[in-house]
Design a protein around this motif. Structure first.
Motif, PDB file in Angstrom:
ATOM      1  N   GLU A 116      -0.314   4.962  -3.062  1.00  0.00           N
ATOM      2  CA  GLU A 116       0.152   3.781  -2.329  1.00  0.00           C
ATOM      3  C   GLU A 116       1.381   3.169  -2.999  1.00  0.00           C
ATOM      4  O   GLU A 116       2.289   2.684  -2.313  1.00  0.00           O
ATOM      5  N   LEU A 117       1.425   3.211  -4.318  1.00  0.00           N
ATOM      6  CA  LEU A 117       2.574   2.658  -5.037  1.00  0.00           C
ATOM      7  C   LEU A 117       3.824   3.489  -4.773  1.00  0.00           C
ATOM      8  O   LEU A 117       4.903   2.949  -4.529  1.00  0.00           O
ATOM      9  N   GLU A 118       3.696   4.799  -4.802  1.00  0.00           N
ATOM     10  CA  GLU A 118       4.836   5.673  -4.512  1.00  0.00           C
ATOM     11  C   GLU A 118       5.377   5.400  -3.107  1.00  0.00           C
ATOM     12  O   GLU A 118       6.582   5.296  -2.897  1.00  0.00           O
ATOM     13  N   VAL A 119       4.485   5.282  -2.139  1.00  0.00           N
ATOM     14  CA  VAL A 119       4.891   5.024  -0.759  1.00  0.00           C
ATOM     15  C   VAL A 119       5.592   3.667  -0.668  1.00  0.00           C
ATOM     16  O   VAL A 119       6.639   3.536  -0.019  1.00  0.00           O
ATOM     17  N   ALA A 120       5.033   2.652  -1.329  1.00  0.00           N
ATOM     18  CA  ALA A 120       5.606   1.305  -1.267  1.00  0.00           C
ATOM     19  C   ALA A 120       7.001   1.251  -1.882  1.00  0.00           C
ATOM     20  O   ALA A 120       7.903   0.610  -1.343  1.00  0.00           O
ATOM     21  N   LEU A 140       3.156  -4.580  -9.512  1.00  0.00           N
ATOM     22  CA  LEU A 140       2.923  -3.215  -9.025  1.00  0.00           C
ATOM     23  C   LEU A 140       1.685  -3.170  -8.133  1.00  0.00           C
ATOM     24  O   LEU A 140       1.667  -2.462  -7.115  1.00  0.00           O
ATOM     25  N   GLU A 141       0.643  -3.923  -8.509  1.00  0.00           N
ATOM     26  CA  GLU A 141      -0.583  -3.950  -7.690  1.00  0.00           C
ATOM     27  C   GLU A 141      -0.302  -4.554  -6.316  1.00  0.00           C
ATOM     28  O   GLU A 141      -0.757  -4.016  -5.297  1.00  0.00           O
ATOM     29  N   ILE A 142       0.428  -5.661  -6.292  1.00  0.00           N
ATOM     30  CA  ILE A 142       0.757  -6.292  -5.012  1.00  0.00           C
ATOM     31  C   ILE A 142       1.655  -5.368  -4.194  1.00  0.00           C
ATOM     32  O   ILE A 142       1.444  -5.191  -2.991  1.00  0.00           O
ATOM     33  N   LEU A 143       2.634  -4.780  -4.829  1.00  0.00           N
ATOM     34  CA  LEU A 143       3.540  -3.849  -4.157  1.00  0.00           C
ATOM     35  C   LEU A 143       2.759  -2.704  -3.525  1.00  0.00           C
ATOM     36  O   LEU A 143       2.958  -2.370  -2.354  1.00  0.00           O
ATOM     37  N   ALA A 144       1.852  -2.102  -4.281  1.00  0.00           N
ATOM     38  CA  ALA A 144       1.066  -0.979  -3.776  1.00  0.00           C
ATOM     39  C   ALA A 144       0.166  -1.401  -2.621  1.00  0.00           C
ATOM     40  O   ALA A 144      -0.006  -0.648  -1.653  1.00  0.00           O
ATOM     41  N   GLY A 145      -0.390  -2.586  -2.706  1.00  0.00           N
ATOM     42  CA  GLY A 145      -1.345  -3.025  -1.695  1.00  0.00           C
ATOM     43  C   GLY A 145      -0.735  -3.628  -0.452  1.00  0.00           C
ATOM     44  O   GLY A 145      -1.318  -3.536   0.637  1.00  0.00           O
ATOM     45  N   HIS A 146       0.442  -4.256  -0.603  1.00  0.00           N
ATOM     46  CA  HIS A 146       0.970  -5.037   0.509  1.00  0.00           C
ATOM     47  C   HIS A 146       2.460  -4.833   0.783  1.00  0.00           C
ATOM     48  O   HIS A 146       2.979  -5.396   1.738  1.00  0.00           O
ATOM     49  N   GLY A 147       3.165  -4.085  -0.049  1.00  0.00           N
ATOM     50  CA  GLY A 147       4.587  -3.841   0.153  1.00  0.00           C
ATOM     51  C   GLY A 147       5.466  -4.862  -0.546  1.00  0.00           C
ATOM     52  O   GLY A 147       5.003  -5.912  -1.007  1.00  0.00           O
ATOM     53  N   ALA A 148       6.743  -4.545  -0.609  1.00  0.00           N
ATOM     54  CA  ALA A 148       7.711  -5.365  -1.346  1.00  0.00           C
ATOM     55  C   ALA A 148       7.804  -6.807  -0.851  1.00  0.00           C
ATOM     56  O   ALA A 148       7.902  -7.722  -1.680  1.00  0.00           O
ATOM     57  N   HIS A 182       9.854  -1.298 -14.753  1.00  0.00           N
ATOM     58  CA  HIS A 182       8.455  -1.092 -15.156  1.00  0.00           C
ATOM     59  C   HIS A 182       7.851   0.080 -14.381  1.00  0.00           C
ATOM     60  O   HIS A 182       7.152   0.923 -14.956  1.00  0.00           O
ATOM     61  N   PHE A 183       8.131   0.138 -13.083  1.00  0.00           N
ATOM     62  CA  PHE A 183       7.664   1.271 -12.277  1.00  0.00           C
ATOM     63  C   PHE A 183       8.184   2.588 -12.867  1.00  0.00           C
ATOM     64  O   PHE A 183       7.433   3.544 -13.040  1.00  0.00           O
ATOM     65  N   GLU A 184       9.471   2.617 -13.186  1.00  0.00           N
ATOM     66  CA  GLU A 184      10.055   3.831 -13.755  1.00  0.00           C
ATOM     67  C   GLU A 184       9.374   4.195 -15.072  1.00  0.00           C
ATOM     68  O   GLU A 184       9.053   5.366 -15.311  1.00  0.00           O
TER      69      GLU A 184
END
Length: 190
Positions: free
Chosen positions: A102-106, A17-25, A61-63
């Motif tokens: 940022e996580l929601e946007v990603a 989740l941290e990587i996703l929020a910071g850098h995208g999928a 996990h996000f959900e």
């Protein structure tokens, strides 16, 4: 399992989740995850079997942490009024420093490119709006108003995270409070 009840599996998912929020999928790779956690690829494969299993687990996990957990916390006091639960939910959303805009946007960007992420995003959106609708319906007894108000609050949440830069927490809190006051006036019988 760690003393806090967390598992290494949780660590993998939180790191994702941290990587996703910071850098995208596209940045969520086994290499990045192992580097961030200082764990081996063997540990990754033990927990997830591969990237497909990890992706499914990461979306779940996000959900869990960004929807189910927040609703459960808002419902912690079943005797609280619908407005008290709505205000509690608002506070949880605004103060969730671990899972910011940022996580929601990603996740929404990922959902534009990936069918599994899209299905998850649709389910999350339905659950969130459904919960808001149920709270307002319980408060007002007006199904039509509950639908409009649920959409209003959800659009505030999503819109606040999509403007650049995202709306700061105190400003988002103020918009929510204004929305609640205005919605309460609309729901007052004339």
């Amino acid at each position: 399992m760690a003393a806090s009840g967390r598992t290494k599996r949780d660590d993998w998912l939180d790191a994702g989740l941290e990587i996703l929020a910071g850098h995208g999928a596209p940045a969520v790779t086994i290499e990045r995850l192992t580097e961030r956690l200082g764990l081996t690829k063997g540990s990754f494969y033990h927990h997830f079997g591969g990237m497909a299993g990890y992706k499914t687990a990461l979306l779940a996990h996000f959900e869990e942490v960004c929807t189910t957990r927040l609703i459960d916390l808002a419902e912690r006091d079943p005797d609280a009024s619908p407005m008290a639960r709505l205000e509690r939910l608002m506070e949880l959303v605004v103060s969730d420093a671990d899972h910011g805009p940022e996580l929601e946007v990603a996740v929404r960007a990922w959902a534009q490119q990936d069918a599994e992420a899209r299905a998850l995003q649709e389910r999350v959106d339905r659950a969130r709006v459904g919960y808001l609708r149920a709270l307002w319906l319980d408060h007002s007894g007006d199904a039509e108003a509950a639908e409009r108000i649920a959409n209003l609050f959800y659009l505030i949440t999503i819109g606040g995270s999509h403007i650049i830069p995202p709306l700061p927490a105190p400003d988002l809190r103020g918009v929510f409070e204004l929305g609640i006051r205005l919605a309460a006036q609309e729901g007052t019988p004339s």
